[in-house]
Design an enzyme around this catalytic site. Structure first.
Site, PDB file in Angstrom:
ATOM      1  N   ASN A   9      38.095-122.968  10.307  1.00 53.19           N
ATOM      2  CA  ASN A   9      39.539-122.720  10.277  1.00 53.19           C
ATOM      3  C   ASN A   9      40.225-123.991  10.786  1.00 53.19           C
ATOM      4  O   ASN A   9      40.171-124.284  11.980  1.00 53.19           O
ATOM      5  CB  ASN A   9      39.848-121.515  11.192  1.00 53.19           C
ATOM      6  CG  ASN A   9      41.336-121.271  11.345  1.00 53.19           C
ATOM      7  OD1 ASN A   9      42.149-121.827  10.608  1.00 53.19           O
ATOM      8  ND2 ASN A   9      41.695-120.431  12.314  1.00 53.19           N
ATOM      9  N   TRP A  10      40.843-124.713   9.871  1.00 57.21           N
ATOM     10  CA  TRP A  10      41.438-126.009  10.244  1.00 57.21           C
ATOM     11  C   TRP A  10      42.793-125.847  10.933  1.00 57.21           C
ATOM     12  O   TRP A  10      43.359-126.824  11.412  1.00 57.21           O
ATOM     13  CB  TRP A  10      41.576-126.899   9.009  1.00 57.21           C
ATOM     14  CG  TRP A  10      40.274-127.303   8.388  1.00 57.21           C
ATOM     15  CD1 TRP A  10      39.019-126.898   8.753  1.00 57.21           C
ATOM     16  CD2 TRP A  10      40.091-128.197   7.276  1.00 57.21           C
ATOM     17  NE1 TRP A  10      38.079-127.477   7.950  1.00 57.21           N
ATOM     18  CE2 TRP A  10      38.701-128.288   7.028  1.00 57.21           C
ATOM     19  CE3 TRP A  10      40.962-128.938   6.456  1.00 57.21           C
ATOM     20  CZ2 TRP A  10      38.168-129.077   6.007  1.00 57.21           C
ATOM     21  CZ3 TRP A  10      40.437-129.719   5.442  1.00 57.21           C
ATOM     22  CH2 TRP A  10      39.053-129.792   5.225  1.00 57.21           C
ATOM     23  N   LYS A  11      43.324-124.646  10.913  1.00 59.29           N
ATOM     24  CA  LYS A  11      44.629-124.348  11.544  1.00 59.29           C
ATOM     25  C   LYS A  11      45.698-125.322  11.062  1.00 59.29           C
ATOM     26  O   LYS A  11      45.685-125.718   9.892  1.00 59.29           O
ATOM     27  CB  LYS A  11      44.486-124.368  13.072  1.00 59.29           C
ATOM     28  CG  LYS A  11      43.347-123.483  13.570  1.00 59.29           C
ATOM     29  CD  LYS A  11      43.408-123.231  15.037  1.00 59.29           C
ATOM     30  CE  LYS A  11      42.163-122.482  15.465  1.00 59.29           C
ATOM     31  NZ  LYS A  11      42.213-122.004  16.820  1.00 59.29           N
ATOM     32  N   HIS A  95      44.383-113.371  12.289  1.00 59.08           N
ATOM     33  CA  HIS A  95      43.940-114.290  13.350  1.00 59.08           C
ATOM     34  C   HIS A  95      44.825-114.070  14.585  1.00 59.08           C
ATOM     35  O   HIS A  95      46.023-113.806  14.462  1.00 59.08           O
ATOM     36  CB  HIS A  95      44.050-115.738  12.865  1.00 59.08           C
ATOM     37  CG  HIS A  95      43.361-116.706  13.777  1.00 59.08           C
ATOM     38  ND1 HIS A  95      43.946-117.140  14.944  1.00 59.08           N
ATOM     39  CD2 HIS A  95      42.146-117.288  13.720  1.00 59.08           C
ATOM     40  CE1 HIS A  95      43.092-117.968  15.557  1.00 59.08           C
ATOM     41  NE2 HIS A  95      42.003-118.080  14.832  1.00 59.08           N
ATOM     42  N   GLU A  97      46.176-116.023  16.518  1.00 57.27           N
ATOM     43  CA  GLU A  97      47.370-116.897  16.588  1.00 57.27           C
ATOM     44  C   GLU A  97      48.483-116.354  15.700  1.00 57.27           C
ATOM     45  O   GLU A  97      49.667-116.481  16.023  1.00 57.27           O
ATOM     46  CB  GLU A  97      46.973-118.340  16.219  1.00 57.27           C
ATOM     47  CG  GLU A  97      46.175-118.973  17.354  1.00 57.27           C
ATOM     48  CD  GLU A  97      45.194-120.053  16.939  1.00 57.27           C
ATOM     49  OE1 GLU A  97      45.269-120.558  15.807  1.00 57.27           O
ATOM     50  OE2 GLU A  97      44.322-120.389  17.769  1.00 57.27           O
ATOM     51  N   GLU A 167      36.690-112.343  17.631  1.00 60.02           N
ATOM     52  CA  GLU A 167      37.144-113.538  18.330  1.00 60.02           C
ATOM     53  C   GLU A 167      37.872-113.135  19.612  1.00 60.02           C
ATOM     54  O   GLU A 167      39.089-112.858  19.574  1.00 60.02           O
ATOM     55  CB  GLU A 167      38.106-114.333  17.445  1.00 60.02           C
ATOM     56  CG  GLU A 167      37.513-114.753  16.129  1.00 60.02           C
ATOM     57  CD  GLU A 167      38.210-115.993  15.587  1.00 60.02           C
ATOM     58  OE1 GLU A 167      37.529-117.003  15.417  1.00 60.02           O
ATOM     59  OE2 GLU A 167      39.427-115.943  15.374  1.00 60.02           O
ATOM     60  N   GLY A 173      39.652-121.767  21.495  1.00 57.05           N
ATOM     61  CA  GLY A 173      40.232-123.066  21.839  1.00 57.05           C
ATOM     62  C   GLY A 173      40.230-123.361  23.328  1.00 57.05           C
ATOM     63  O   GLY A 173      40.905-124.274  23.789  1.00 57.05           O
ATOM     64  N   SER A 213      35.322-121.023  20.539  1.00 55.53           N
ATOM     65  CA  SER A 213      34.667-122.200  21.119  1.00 55.53           C
ATOM     66  C   SER A 213      33.205-122.354  20.694  1.00 55.53           C
ATOM     67  O   SER A 213      32.356-122.714  21.507  1.00 55.53           O
ATOM     68  CB  SER A 213      34.801-122.191  22.649  1.00 55.53           C
ATOM     69  OG  SER A 213      36.169-122.241  23.008  1.00 55.53           O
ATOM     70  N   GLY A 234      36.981-123.086  14.892  1.00 56.83           N
ATOM     71  CA  GLY A 234      38.220-123.872  14.898  1.00 56.83           C
ATOM     72  C   GLY A 234      37.911-125.331  15.144  1.00 56.83           C
ATOM     73  O   GLY A 234      37.558-126.087  14.238  1.00 56.83           O
ATOM     74  N   GLY A 235      38.032-125.752  16.401  1.00 56.46           N
ATOM     75  CA  GLY A 235      37.908-127.167  16.785  1.00 56.46           C
ATOM     76  C   GLY A 235      36.701-127.884  16.190  1.00 56.46           C
ATOM     77  O   GLY A 235      36.838-128.986  15.634  1.00 56.46           O
TER      78      GLY A 235
END
Ligand code: PEP
Length: 252
Positions: A9-11, A95, A97, A167, A173, A213, A234-235
């Site tokens: 997920n590149w957000k 998600h 977010e 999640e 994150g 993470s 993510g990251g």
């Protein structure tokens, strides 16, 4: 046997040239990869270039969100038929977010989930508790309610297509990951919920990803757990080498 799914997920990251470069690196790293499904979910604006770049590779394309109507006067939104026409086969729904910053309630998530299956996209339904709920020891009750509301009215023929991503919000994150044991216990509980709502076969075949993470350092121990069927990352999905390393660990 559930095939692992490794999803990035590149957000809100990567301009069009940056996204093109990352997609090219991923294609090089993972050209001959087999054994797990691979997915990248770039921002909407990058879908076209990333889709073209990964063509002929084992990497599939997904979006980070979907609107619940297919067409109409909804400025700024992107629909299922549009995502399909851009080459997406998956879409992330719910998600944390989106839920936290943009007010996606369980009801909204339910409408988006229905829009995804209507467009024959595979939804990745994200669920997970806050730190507060975890500390209050009400994670199970919270997930029961969140999942029940999100899948309401989705028939057995459609549910067989969905993927769930567990999640825990406190792990996204933050560098804090759930321990493999803790994550697996929750995955097992989620699987039981699907058996209650549908049947044993749906539950047994449901792919449940872990997200929060995930990095090359912890991926191996997490994927070794019986009920963890892959990752939403993510990251660590923003660097081709770390995403590829996690993918390789998932099929060892
Ligand atoms: C995510 O975006 O869903 C996520 C899990 O992010 P991170 O891996 O950075 O925690």
């Amino acid at each position: 046997m559930r095939k692992p799914l490794i999803a990035g997920n590149w957000k809100l990251q990567k301009t069009i040239p940056e996204a093109t470069a990352l997609a090219g690196e991923l294609k090089n790293e993972l050209a001959d990869f087999t054994g797990a499904d691979l997915l990248v979910c770039p921002p909407f604006i990058d879908l076209g270039v990333v889709g073209r770049e990964i063509l002929g590779s084992p990497i599939e394309l997904g979006a980070q969100d979907i609107f619940w109507e297919d067409t109409g006067a909804f400025t700024g939104e992107v629909s299922g038929p549009m995502l399909k026409s851009a080459g997406c086969s998956y879409v992330i729904v719910g998600h944390s977010e989106r839920r936290g910053f943009f007010g996606d309630t369980d009801e909204v998530v339910n409408k988006k989930l229905k829009a995804a299956v209507r467009s024959v996209l595979i939804p990745i339904l994200c669920v997970g508790e806050s730190l507060e709920k975890r500390e209050q020891k009400v994670t199970k009750e919270f997930l029961r309610k969140q999942i029940g509301a999100s899948i309401q009215g989705i028939g057995i023929e459609w549910i067989a297509r969905i993927v769930v991503a567990y999640e825990p919000i406190w792990a996204i994150g933050t560098g804090l990951s759930a321990s493999p044991r803790m994550a697996n216990k929750t995955h097992r509980f989620i699987r039981e919920l699907f058996a209650e709502h549908y049947d044993e076969s749906i539950a047994k075949n449901l792919r449940i990803l872990y997200g929060g993470s995930v990095k090359p350092d912890n991926a191996r121990a997490l994927i070794a757990e019986e009920d963890i069927d892959g990752f939403l990352i993510g990251g660590a999905s923003l660097k081709a080498d770390s995403f590829a390393t996690i993918a390789r660990y998932s099929v060892l």
